[in-house]
Design a protein around this motif. Structure first.
Motif, PDB file in Angstrom:
ATOM      1  N   ALA A  65       0.823  -1.212   0.000  1.00 24.33           N
ATOM      2  CA  ALA A  65       0.000   0.000   0.000  1.00 24.33           C
ATOM      3  C   ALA A  65       0.858   1.264   0.000  1.00 24.33           C
ATOM      4  O   ALA A  65       0.583   2.221  -0.735  1.00 24.33           O
ATOM      5  N   LEU A  66       1.900   1.276   0.820  1.00 23.93           N
ATOM      6  CA  LEU A  66       2.781   2.445   0.884  1.00 23.93           C
ATOM      7  C   LEU A  66       3.568   2.616  -0.413  1.00 23.93           C
ATOM      8  O   LEU A  66       3.779   3.746  -0.882  1.00 23.93           O
ATOM      9  N   THR A  67       3.980   1.513  -1.010  1.00 23.99           N
ATOM     10  CA  THR A  67       4.703   1.572  -2.283  1.00 23.99           C
ATOM     11  C   THR A  67       3.821   2.148  -3.383  1.00 23.99           C
ATOM     12  O   THR A  67       4.269   2.963  -4.195  1.00 23.99           O
ATOM     13  N   VAL A  68       2.555   1.737  -3.401  1.00 27.00           N
ATOM     14  CA  VAL A  68       1.613   2.280  -4.385  1.00 27.00           C
ATOM     15  C   VAL A  68       1.477   3.789  -4.212  1.00 27.00           C
ATOM     16  O   VAL A  68       1.494   4.547  -5.186  1.00 27.00           O
ATOM     17  N   PRO A  82      -5.045  -4.732  -3.341  1.00 26.85           N
ATOM     18  CA  PRO A  82      -5.092  -4.063  -2.040  1.00 26.85           C
ATOM     19  C   PRO A  82      -5.739  -4.851  -0.920  1.00 26.85           C
ATOM     20  O   PRO A  82      -5.553  -4.528   0.246  1.00 26.85           O
ATOM     21  N   SER A  83      -6.512  -5.868  -1.239  1.00 30.46           N
ATOM     22  CA  SER A  83      -7.234  -6.590  -0.186  1.00 30.46           C
ATOM     23  C   SER A  83      -6.384  -7.632   0.511  1.00 30.46           C
ATOM     24  O   SER A  83      -6.821  -8.257   1.475  1.00 30.46           O
ATOM     25  N   GLY A  84      -5.142  -7.831   0.040  1.00 27.04           N
ATOM     26  CA  GLY A  84      -4.307  -8.865   0.630  1.00 27.04           C
ATOM     27  C   GLY A  84      -4.548 -10.238   0.034  1.00 27.04           C
ATOM     28  O   GLY A  84      -4.026 -11.236   0.532  1.00 27.04           O
ATOM     29  N   SER A  93      -7.155 -11.806 -10.379  1.00 28.62           N
ATOM     30  CA  SER A  93      -8.313 -10.928 -10.182  1.00 28.62           C
ATOM     31  C   SER A  93      -7.914  -9.461 -10.211  1.00 28.62           C
ATOM     32  O   SER A  93      -8.645  -8.617 -10.740  1.00 28.62           O
ATOM     33  N   ALA A  94      -6.759  -9.141  -9.654  1.00 27.26           N
ATOM     34  CA  ALA A  94      -6.285  -7.748  -9.659  1.00 27.26           C
ATOM     35  C   ALA A  94      -6.062  -7.260 -11.086  1.00 27.26           C
ATOM     36  O   ALA A  94      -6.439  -6.140 -11.438  1.00 27.26           O
ATOM     37  N   GLU A 111       1.496  -7.704  -3.974  1.00 24.83           N
ATOM     38  CA  GLU A 111       1.764  -8.485  -2.773  1.00 24.83           C
ATOM     39  C   GLU A 111       1.643  -9.954  -3.135  1.00 24.83           C
ATOM     40  O   GLU A 111       0.630 -10.382  -3.710  1.00 24.83           O
ATOM     41  N   THR A 112       2.651 -10.732  -2.810  1.00 28.99           N
ATOM     42  CA  THR A 112       2.680 -12.143  -3.233  1.00 28.99           C
ATOM     43  C   THR A 112       3.015 -13.060  -2.071  1.00 28.99           C
ATOM     44  O   THR A 112       4.050 -12.891  -1.408  1.00 28.99           O
ATOM     45  N   ASP A 113       2.149 -14.001  -1.809  1.00 30.78           N
ATOM     46  CA  ASP A 113       2.395 -15.049  -0.816  1.00 30.78           C
ATOM     47  C   ASP A 113       3.712 -15.738  -1.128  1.00 30.78           C
ATOM     48  O   ASP A 113       4.022 -16.021  -2.301  1.00 30.78           O
ATOM     49  N   GLU A 114       4.484 -16.052  -0.102  1.00 35.78           N
ATOM     50  CA  GLU A 114       5.816 -16.616  -0.307  1.00 35.78           C
ATOM     51  C   GLU A 114       5.797 -17.883  -1.166  1.00 35.78           C
ATOM     52  O   GLU A 114       6.639 -18.053  -2.056  1.00 35.78           O
ATOM     53  N   ALA A 115       4.844 -18.772  -0.897  1.00 34.81           N
ATOM     54  CA  ALA A 115       4.778 -20.025  -1.653  1.00 34.81           C
ATOM     55  C   ALA A 115       4.312 -19.811  -3.083  1.00 34.81           C
ATOM     56  O   ALA A 115       4.476 -20.688  -3.935  1.00 34.81           O
ATOM     57  N   ASN A 116       3.729 -18.644  -3.359  1.00 37.30           N
ATOM     58  CA  ASN A 116       3.247 -18.357  -4.711  1.00 37.30           C
ATOM     59  C   ASN A 116       4.257 -17.606  -5.565  1.00 37.30           C
ATOM     60  O   ASN A 116       4.017 -17.400  -6.756  1.00 37.30           O
ATOM     61  N   VAL A 117       5.388 -17.197  -4.993  1.00 40.69           N
ATOM     62  CA  VAL A 117       6.412 -16.500  -5.790  1.00 40.69           C
ATOM     63  C   VAL A 117       6.888 -17.368  -6.957  1.00 40.69           C
ATOM     64  O   VAL A 117       6.917 -16.905  -8.106  1.00 40.69           O
TER      65      VAL A 117
END
Length: 447
Positions: A65-68, A82-84, A93-94, A111-117
């Motif tokens: 959010a701050l980076t955006v 933005p919803s996490g 979806s984004a 924002e990316t979940d670690e396992a989804n990188v």
């Protein structure tokens, strides 16, 4: 664009429109549907985007959010989630909901979940990876921190040209062994002093020789200016650093990055790290320090579940997501600086998105709760018995404890709380459920 991708994207966007128009929405279903029709649709959706991936254990959502906010100084539109919702379907979806900029570059901060990188980098080649930290989290999914770190590295290896912007205060991020260019950020405002930290701290072993690390400066958990007394391993040179911290309250932080004053309207040392990461991305993309400081200092609405303040019949309710011992301890430290008495609610769920293993609550330092400032404690959630018992063991008197049978009951107890200020600490799905109930009662607007 192939016919397959075109049909998948059309179906996904229609489902997104339908959900927003006729229901309370849904951040991941359109992505799930689109991926079902075209598993490689991200290749098409992310084409011609400059992508920044933000990952790590704690701080992903607020750092994003701050980076955006910072990047809006340079880009007319910034795609983000933005919803996490930070797994593959949420990222799809984004992209479905975003319109490309008419002029200039298209940029996405994800924002990316670690396992989804490693999943996301099968289809997207990012410009940069931002690494926040590594702590124990969701043991049922990740196990120990080394598994989490390896998942992130697996994804980065697919994009060897991408710049890594990493928290240099995290020892594991100083042992990447990758060809990528690396920029480090961290804290550098304290005087050097030999410091010992608890032996059970995550990531306390030297990645090279497995000796216990020593610290000359220490922020919290495994973060700080570390060195190994047995080999030459030590914290790397920092490009972006917090050079002073002037004042901290539960709702604000005044500090400087590379000498540039920042006034952040959100509390907690951990959030200074998040702002520092956003600053580093801004400088990497050639945004001037004064512009970055101005963006970070804007006092707009809090991010979903991250010190989000909600007025409930005159009560100032601060909703804070908690999900692991380190993050919870930092939140407890932050709320302990509150000058007034307050009420506290702790909501514990154990769904997949929370982590089904709740043993982490026994590693959190509830024993440090400022009980002299806390008038009453409300416990709730699907694992209410577990959190109630944990707080009793931590020394919370029985006469201060109130158990809520459901979320409606939680809200009713908040309305009758003896203090104006109420802090709610909740796991991820508990945050979602509570917000849904607050929406239905008219305390939060939909969206």
């Amino acid at each position: 664009m192939s016919l397959k991708s075109s049909l998948a994207i059309t179906a996904g966007r229609f489902s997104q429109w339908f959900l927003k128009t006729f229901t309370n929405g849904g951040t991941s279903f359109p992505g799930k549907l689109t991926l079902k029709l075209d598993p490689e649709v991200l290749k098409t959706l992310a084409k011609n985007y400059e992508v920044i991936i933000i990952t790590g254990t704690n701080g992903k959502t607020l750092t994003t959010a701050l980076t955006v906010k910072v990047l809006k100084n340079k880009y007319s539109q910034v795609l983000t989630n933005p919803s996490g919702s930070n797994m593959e379907q949420g990222i799809v979806s984004a992209f479905l909901s975003n319109k490309k900029a008419k002029n200039g570059k298209n940029i996405a901060v994800l924002e990316t979940d670690e396992a989804n990188v490693p999943i996301i980098t099968n289809y997207i080649t990012p410009t940069a990876f931002v690494l926040t930290n590594i702590f124990r989290d969701q043991m049922d999914r990740f196990g120990e921190i080394y598994t989490t770190n390896n998942l992130i590295l697996e994804g980065i290896k697919k994009a060897p040209q991408a710049t890594i912007i990493a928290n240099g205060d995290t020892p594991l991020f100083n042992n990447l062994n990758l060809p990528n260019p690396v920029l480090y950020y961290g804290f550098d405002y304290q005087e050097e002093k030999e410091t010992t930290i608890p032996a059970n701290t995550d990531g306390l072993l030297c990645p090279n020789c497995q000796h216990v690390l020593h610290y000359l400066k220490h922020s919290y958990a495994n973060l700080g200016q570390y060195y190994c007394p047995s080999c030459d391993f030590k914290r790397p040179k920092l490009t972006y650093k917090v050079t002073s911290i002037h004042k901290q309250t539960p709702t604000s932080s005044q500090f400087a990055i590379n000498g540039q004053p920042i006034n952040l309207h959100i509390g907690g040392t951990y959030n200074i790290y998040n702002a520092l990461a956003a600053y580093a991305v801004g400088r990497f993309l050639n945004i001037q320090p004064q512009k970055i400081a101005q963006a970070l200092s804007e006092n707009d609405e809090k991010v979903f579940g991250r010190q989000e303040v909600i007025n409930v019949d005159g009560k100032e309710v601060t909703l804070i997501l908690v999900k692991n011992p380190v993050g919870l301890d930092q939140v407890l430290e932050m709320i302990s600086t509150t000058p007034n008495t307050f009420s506290l609610a702790m909501l514990l769920n154990a769904n997949y998105a929370d982590g089904i293993d709740t043993s982490w609550i026994w590693d959190a330092q509830f024993e440090k709760l400022p009980l002299d400032k806390i008038t009453n404690v409300i416990t709730g959630g699907e694992r209410v018995k577990d959190i109630t018992f944990r707080l009793k063991v931590a020394g919370v008197p029985s006469q201060k404890l109130q158990t809520a049978s459901d979320l409606k009951n939680v809200i009713e107890q908040i309305k009758t709380a003896p203090t104006k200020d109420v802090y709610i600490l909740a796991t991820y799905t508990a945050v979602l459920q509570l917000r849904k109930e607050l929406i239905s009662q008219g305390y939060i607007k939909e969206g």
